[in-house]
Design an enzyme around this catalytic site. Structure first.
Site, PDB file in Angstrom:
ATOM      1  N   ARG A  52       0.816  -1.212   0.000  1.00  0.00           N
ATOM      2  CA  ARG A  52       0.000   0.000   0.000  1.00  0.00           C
ATOM      3  C   ARG A  52       0.853   1.266   0.000  1.00  0.00           C
ATOM      4  O   ARG A  52       0.504   2.276  -0.624  1.00  0.00           O
ATOM      5  CB  ARG A  52      -0.916  -0.016   1.228  1.00  0.00           C
ATOM      6  CG  ARG A  52      -1.901   1.138   1.262  1.00  0.00           C
ATOM      7  CD  ARG A  52      -2.920   0.922   2.371  1.00  0.00           C
ATOM      8  NE  ARG A  52      -3.960   1.941   2.370  1.00  0.00           N
ATOM      9  CZ  ARG A  52      -4.237   2.718   3.407  1.00  0.00           C
ATOM     10  NH1 ARG A  52      -3.542   2.607   4.523  1.00  0.00           N
ATOM     11  NH2 ARG A  52      -5.212   3.610   3.325  1.00  0.00           N
ATOM     12  N   HIS A 112       0.347   4.388  -2.485  1.00  0.00           N
ATOM     13  CA  HIS A 112       0.112   5.768  -2.033  1.00  0.00           C
ATOM     14  C   HIS A 112       1.250   6.691  -2.462  1.00  0.00           C
ATOM     15  O   HIS A 112       1.037   7.892  -2.647  1.00  0.00           O
ATOM     16  CB  HIS A 112      -0.094   5.808  -0.523  1.00  0.00           C
ATOM     17  CG  HIS A 112      -1.455   5.336  -0.115  1.00  0.00           C
ATOM     18  ND1 HIS A 112      -2.059   5.699   1.059  1.00  0.00           N
ATOM     19  CD2 HIS A 112      -2.347   4.524  -0.745  1.00  0.00           C
ATOM     20  CE1 HIS A 112      -3.267   5.135   1.147  1.00  0.00           C
ATOM     21  NE2 HIS A 112      -3.453   4.400   0.067  1.00  0.00           N
ATOM     22  N   ASN A 116      -4.059   8.469   4.902  1.00  0.00           N
ATOM     23  CA  ASN A 116      -2.796   8.025   5.509  1.00  0.00           C
ATOM     24  C   ASN A 116      -2.749   8.116   7.030  1.00  0.00           C
ATOM     25  O   ASN A 116      -2.096   7.295   7.683  1.00  0.00           O
ATOM     26  CB  ASN A 116      -1.633   8.842   4.939  1.00  0.00           C
ATOM     27  CG  ASN A 116      -1.372   8.550   3.471  1.00  0.00           C
ATOM     28  OD1 ASN A 116      -1.725   7.473   2.981  1.00  0.00           O
ATOM     29  ND2 ASN A 116      -0.748   9.485   2.768  1.00  0.00           N
ATOM     30  N   HIS A 144      -6.510  -5.877  -2.298  1.00  0.00           N
ATOM     31  CA  HIS A 144      -7.285  -6.032  -1.063  1.00  0.00           C
ATOM     32  C   HIS A 144      -7.567  -7.504  -0.743  1.00  0.00           C
ATOM     33  O   HIS A 144      -8.433  -7.804   0.056  1.00  0.00           O
ATOM     34  CB  HIS A 144      -8.582  -5.220  -1.132  1.00  0.00           C
ATOM     35  CG  HIS A 144      -8.355  -3.738  -1.040  1.00  0.00           C
ATOM     36  ND1 HIS A 144      -9.370  -2.816  -1.156  1.00  0.00           N
ATOM     37  CD2 HIS A 144      -7.225  -3.017  -0.837  1.00  0.00           C
ATOM     38  CE1 HIS A 144      -8.868  -1.592  -1.032  1.00  0.00           C
ATOM     39  NE2 HIS A 144      -7.568  -1.684  -0.856  1.00  0.00           N
TER      40      HIS A 144
END
Ligand code: HEM
Ligand SMILES: *[C@@H]1O[C@H](CO)[C@@H](O)[C@H](O)[C@H]1NC(C)=O
Ligand SMILES: *[C@@H]1O[C@H](CO)[C@@H](O)[C@H](O)[C@H]1NC(C)=O
Length: 326
Positions: free
Chosen positions: A70, A74, A102, A201
């Site tokens: 992740r 990001h 975040n 996910h």
């Protein structure tokens, strides 16, 4: 004779000019593009150093593989893959870490710092934090049983960032299907690639506050699945309580995420949007029935994500400490 001599001398000049142009092109391309052998002479042990550290972090805590994956996502969605996500706030700028997506959520920065100091020991001031993030994401997926891909390298690190860039570019779990499609299309991804990338996910955890409305307000959720999650995610309180994004195999990178969606067991609103009577239903079906095609498409989309506007050549810097500029 004079004519021939002049012809031959101008042919030489032309050949020289062509070589010069080719040279400029090649140098220009090599500084604007990433390559898989970028550190092969400057840091030959880079990949094994990162892999050993990621394997150890993931065997210590399987969820860390999800957190590292992740972190790269990001990073790349905000000003490109430039390790901007790792910059702590300074007197001169507020960074990305307090952005909605975040704050109290981003994990793995300590693992990246450990890897960075090991890499600095073997190859000082050579390898960017952005490249470490890209390799650690790949190694994390592999460590949890997912596909592998070749990571191209040569990214450099940013010297600044903004909080608003993070707030404006990371998709929210409240988005509907058209919002998800346009958020990824803004970065050059097709709807099919968005579905493949969402398959990330299949690992990791989410906090109650990110899926609470789904448990109490939505119709397209399996009733017993909703009830079982409500115990750990009450109508009020427990905001930070965790549930796995894939309740069945939370630490295996597999295609079970898509199987869950078919039975209305997507955890996030945004997850279930991919299979809710819209244009991506058929792709979810396809990835559920063919895990190899999910793995292939996920790997290709990760390579594409890793190519989002990298800093190369003399742009940016090689940070010595990933949390701050030199
Ligand atoms: C499609 C749009 C996406 C949305 C709306 C979204 C949203 C979220 C949310 C809300 C969480 C839980 C965060 C928390 O509660 O702390 C999460 C976790 C996670 N996301 Fe996404 N995400 C998206 C796409 C992606 C992509 C493309 C990747 C990677 C390729 C990714 C990888 C992950 C991982 C691995 C976790 C678990 C992290 C952990 O356990 O530390 N997500 N995401
Ligand atoms: C802030 O910017 C100034 C001017 O560019 C620079 O001298 C200073 O070191 C920066 N401070 C931090 C904490 O980065
Ligand atoms: C999706 O969300 C956007 C923005 O909230 C909204 O304008 C749009 O009508 C929604 N689309 C559907 C199909 O619900």
């Amino acid at each position: 004779m004079f004519k021939i001599k002049s012809f031959s001398s101008s042919a030489k000049q032309n050949a020289f000019a062509i070589r010069l142009i080719l040279h400029v092109l090649v140098v220009g391309l090599s500084s604007a593009q990433l390559s898989s052998n970028f550190y092969s002479s400057s840091c030959p042990n880079l990949l094994s150093t990162i892999k050993t550290a990621v394997d150890s972090a993931v065997s210590n805590e399987a969820r860390m593989g999800a957190s590292l994956l992740r972190l790269h996502f990001h990073d790349c969605f905000v000003n490109g893959c430039d390790a901007s996500v790792l910059l702590d706030d300074t007197a001169n700028f507020t960074g990305e870490q307090t952005a909605g997506a975040n704050a109290n959520s981003l994990r793995g920065m300590d693992v990246i710092d450990t890897i960075k100091s090991q890499v600095e020991n073997v190859c000082p001031a050579t390898v960017s934090c952005a490249d470490i993030l890209a390799v650690a994401a790949r190694d994390s997926v592999v460590a949890l049983g997912g596909p592998s891909w070749s990571v191209v390298l040569g990214r450099r690190d940013s010297t600044t960032t903004t909080l608003s860039a993070a707030n404006n570019n990371i998709p929210a779990p409240t988005l509907n299907l058209s919002g998800l499609i346009s958020s990824f299309s803004n970065k050059g991804f097709t709807a099919k690639e968005m579905v493949a990338l969402s398959g990330a996910h299949t690992i990791g955890q989410a906090r109650c506050m990110t899926f609470r409305p789904r448990l109490y307000n939505e119709a397209n959720i399996d009733a017993s699945f909703a009830t079982s999650l409500q115990a750990n995610c009450p109508r009020s309180g427990g905001d930070s309580n965790l549930s796995p994004l894939d309740t069945v195999t939370p630490t295996s990178f597999d295609n079970n995420y898509f199987t869950n969606l078919l039975s209305q067991k997507g955890l996030l609103h945004s997850d279930q949007q991919l299979f809710s009577g819209g244009s991506t239903d058929s792709q979810v079906n396809a990835y559920n029935s063919n895990s190899a095609s999910f793995f292939n498409d996920f790997a290709s989309a990760m390579v594409k994500m890793g190519n989002l506007s990298p800093l190369t050549g003399t742009s940016g810097q090689i940070r010595l400490n990933c949390g701050k500029t030199n």
